[in-house]
Design a protein around this motif. Structure first.
Motif, PDB file in Angstrom:
ATOM      1  N   ILE A 136       0.852  -1.194   0.000  1.00 54.26           N
ATOM      2  CA  ILE A 136       0.000   0.000   0.000  1.00 54.26           C
ATOM      3  C   ILE A 136       0.887   1.243   0.000  1.00 54.26           C
ATOM      4  CG2 ILE A 136      -1.633   1.351   1.410  1.00 54.26           C
ATOM      5  CD1 ILE A 136      -2.951  -0.991   0.105  1.00 54.26           C
ATOM      6  N   LEU A 137       0.482   2.254  -0.752  1.00 55.99           N
ATOM      7  CA  LEU A 137       1.167   3.535  -0.788  1.00 55.99           C
ATOM      8  C   LEU A 137       0.705   4.371   0.402  1.00 55.99           C
ATOM      9  CD1 LEU A 137       3.084   5.189  -2.650  1.00 55.99           C
ATOM     10  CD2 LEU A 137       1.028   6.203  -3.617  1.00 55.99           C
ATOM     11  N   VAL A 138       1.650   4.921   1.177  1.00 55.75           N
ATOM     12  CA  VAL A 138       1.321   5.756   2.328  1.00 55.75           C
ATOM     13  C   VAL A 138       2.057   7.086   2.219  1.00 55.75           C
ATOM     14  CG1 VAL A 138       0.879   3.834   3.905  1.00 55.75           C
ATOM     15  CG2 VAL A 138       3.173   4.785   3.747  1.00 55.75           C
ATOM     16  N   GLN A 139       1.554   8.087   2.938  1.00 55.51           N
ATOM     17  CA  GLN A 139       2.232   9.368   3.055  1.00 55.51           C
ATOM     18  C   GLN A 139       2.565   9.577   4.516  1.00 55.51           C
ATOM     19  OE1 GLN A 139      -0.111  12.442   1.187  1.00 55.51           O
ATOM     20  NE2 GLN A 139       0.798  11.986  -0.792  1.00 55.51           N
ATOM     21  N   VAL A 140       3.839   9.830   4.796  1.00 58.19           N
ATOM     22  CA  VAL A 140       4.321   9.981   6.159  1.00 58.19           C
ATOM     23  C   VAL A 140       4.800  11.419   6.350  1.00 58.19           C
ATOM     24  CG1 VAL A 140       5.992   9.144   7.850  1.00 58.19           C
ATOM     25  CG2 VAL A 140       5.076   7.575   6.135  1.00 58.19           C
ATOM     26  N   PRO A 141       4.172  12.187   7.253  1.00 56.58           N
ATOM     27  CA  PRO A 141       4.656  13.541   7.523  1.00 56.58           C
ATOM     28  C   PRO A 141       5.818  13.501   8.522  1.00 56.58           C
ATOM     29  CG  PRO A 141       2.603  13.151   8.687  1.00 56.58           C
ATOM     30  CD  PRO A 141       2.905  11.909   7.899  1.00 56.58           C
ATOM     31  N   VAL A 142       6.981  13.984   8.109  1.00 55.64           N
ATOM     32  CA  VAL A 142       8.160  14.023   8.974  1.00 55.64           C
ATOM     33  C   VAL A 142       8.270  15.443   9.521  1.00 55.64           C
ATOM     34  CG1 VAL A 142      10.651  13.660   9.096  1.00 55.64           C
ATOM     35  CG2 VAL A 142       9.268  12.244   7.579  1.00 55.64           C
ATOM     36  N   PRO A 143       8.133  15.620  10.850  1.00 56.10           N
ATOM     37  CA  PRO A 143       8.087  16.982  11.412  1.00 56.10           C
ATOM     38  C   PRO A 143       9.472  17.615  11.573  1.00 56.10           C
ATOM     39  CG  PRO A 143       7.775  15.364  13.146  1.00 56.10           C
ATOM     40  CD  PRO A 143       7.870  14.595  11.857  1.00 56.10           C
ATOM     41  N   PHE A 144       9.546  18.877  11.212  1.00 55.69           N
ATOM     42  CA  PHE A 144      10.721  19.715  11.456  1.00 55.69           C
ATOM     43  C   PHE A 144      10.206  20.937  12.200  1.00 55.69           C
ATOM     44  CE2 PHE A 144      12.146  17.101   8.016  1.00 55.69           C
ATOM     45  CZ  PHE A 144      13.490  16.922   8.253  1.00 55.69           C
ATOM     46  N   ASP A 145      10.283  20.870  13.526  1.00 53.21           N
ATOM     47  CA  ASP A 145       9.715  21.971  14.306  1.00 53.21           C
ATOM     48  C   ASP A 145      10.768  22.828  14.991  1.00 53.21           C
ATOM     49  OD1 ASP A 145      10.561  20.237  16.244  1.00 53.21           O
ATOM     50  OD2 ASP A 145       8.627  20.021  17.219  1.00 53.21           O
ATOM     51  N   ASN A 146      12.059  22.542  14.772  1.00 57.04           N
ATOM     52  CA  ASN A 146      13.123  23.327  15.390  1.00 57.04           C
ATOM     53  C   ASN A 146      12.918  23.442  16.894  1.00 57.04           C
ATOM     54  OD1 ASN A 146      15.258  24.052  13.792  1.00 57.04           O
ATOM     55  ND2 ASN A 146      14.190  25.765  12.841  1.00 57.04           N
ATOM     56  N   ALA A 147      12.610  22.335  17.542  1.00 56.75           N
ATOM     57  CA  ALA A 147      12.316  22.345  18.976  1.00 56.75           C
ATOM     58  C   ALA A 147      13.468  22.928  19.785  1.00 56.75           C
ATOM     59  CB  ALA A 147      11.997  20.932  19.460  1.00 56.75           C
ATOM     60  N   GLY A 148      14.696  22.676  19.380  1.00 53.53           N
ATOM     61  CA  GLY A 148      15.842  23.216  20.103  1.00 53.53           C
ATOM     62  C   GLY A 148      15.870  24.729  20.069  1.00 53.53           C
ATOM     63  N   VAL A 149      15.569  25.317  18.923  1.00 55.77           N
ATOM     64  CA  VAL A 149      15.549  26.768  18.809  1.00 55.77           C
ATOM     65  C   VAL A 149      14.395  27.334  19.603  1.00 55.77           C
ATOM     66  CG1 VAL A 149      15.243  28.681  17.197  1.00 55.77           C
ATOM     67  CG2 VAL A 149      16.692  26.752  16.576  1.00 55.77           C
TER      68      VAL A 149
END
Length: 169
Positions: A136-149
């Motif tokens: 099955i084809l899936v879409q995975v959102p990979v978060p870049f939230d700059n939590a350190g900043v």
């Protein structure tokens, strides 16, 4: 004056006729419910799953995986880039993610990091159709939230710009 009255009389019947036309009948919406669904003739699409693929441990575990493995690139930190890189991949019958591609990106550096992290993911539970695993084809959102900043900014007592403002020292 007669011309205005004559024009009114001539256009009024047309306006009344336009308003009396019946409106087209609206189709009733189709409601899909577990008890009302029927199998398609011939078994339906061969790759339509009964159960969707799932990351081991669910969404919460996937979020934890990303927080431990995503390394925000230096350029993205400096530019304070935030958001998600959406990676499209196929969960094959063994649960492995294959052929990952960026469907929606942020920056070239973030896109490359998202692809690296998705390729390193552990195997998922594959989708099944009638008890048999299917790809099955899936879409995975990979978060870049700059939590350190963000954490750095919230831990500061007084912003630099406020220190330079008169009357706040």
């Amino acid at each position: 004056m007669r011309a205005v009255i004559l024009a009114f009389v001539l256009t009024t019947p047309l306006g009344v006729l336009a308003q009396t036309k019946p409106a087209p009948a609206a189709k009733a919406p189709i409601t899909l419910a577990p008890g009302a669904m029927q199998l398609q003739a011939g078994g339906g699409a061969a790759n339509r799953p009964d159960h969707a693929p799932e990351y081991p441990g669910g969404e919460e575990a996937m979020g934890e995986y990303f927080s431990q493995h995503v390394q925000v690139p230096a350029k993205a930190k400096q530019a304070r880039v935030t958001g998600d890189v959406v990676v499209q991949a196929t969960v094959d019958t063994s649960g492995k993610l294959i052929n990952p591609q960026v469907a929606k990106g942020l920056t070239p550096e973030c896109n490359a990091e998202a692809l690296r992290v998705v390729q390193a993911m552990p195997a998922w539970q594959p989708a099944t159709r009638r008890g048999v695993p299917v790809a099955i084809l899936v879409q995975v959102p990979v978060p870049f939230d700059n939590a350190g900043v963000t954490k750095f900014e919230t831990d500061r007592k007084v912003p630099r710009s406020a220190k330079d403002a008169p009357g706040l020292n």
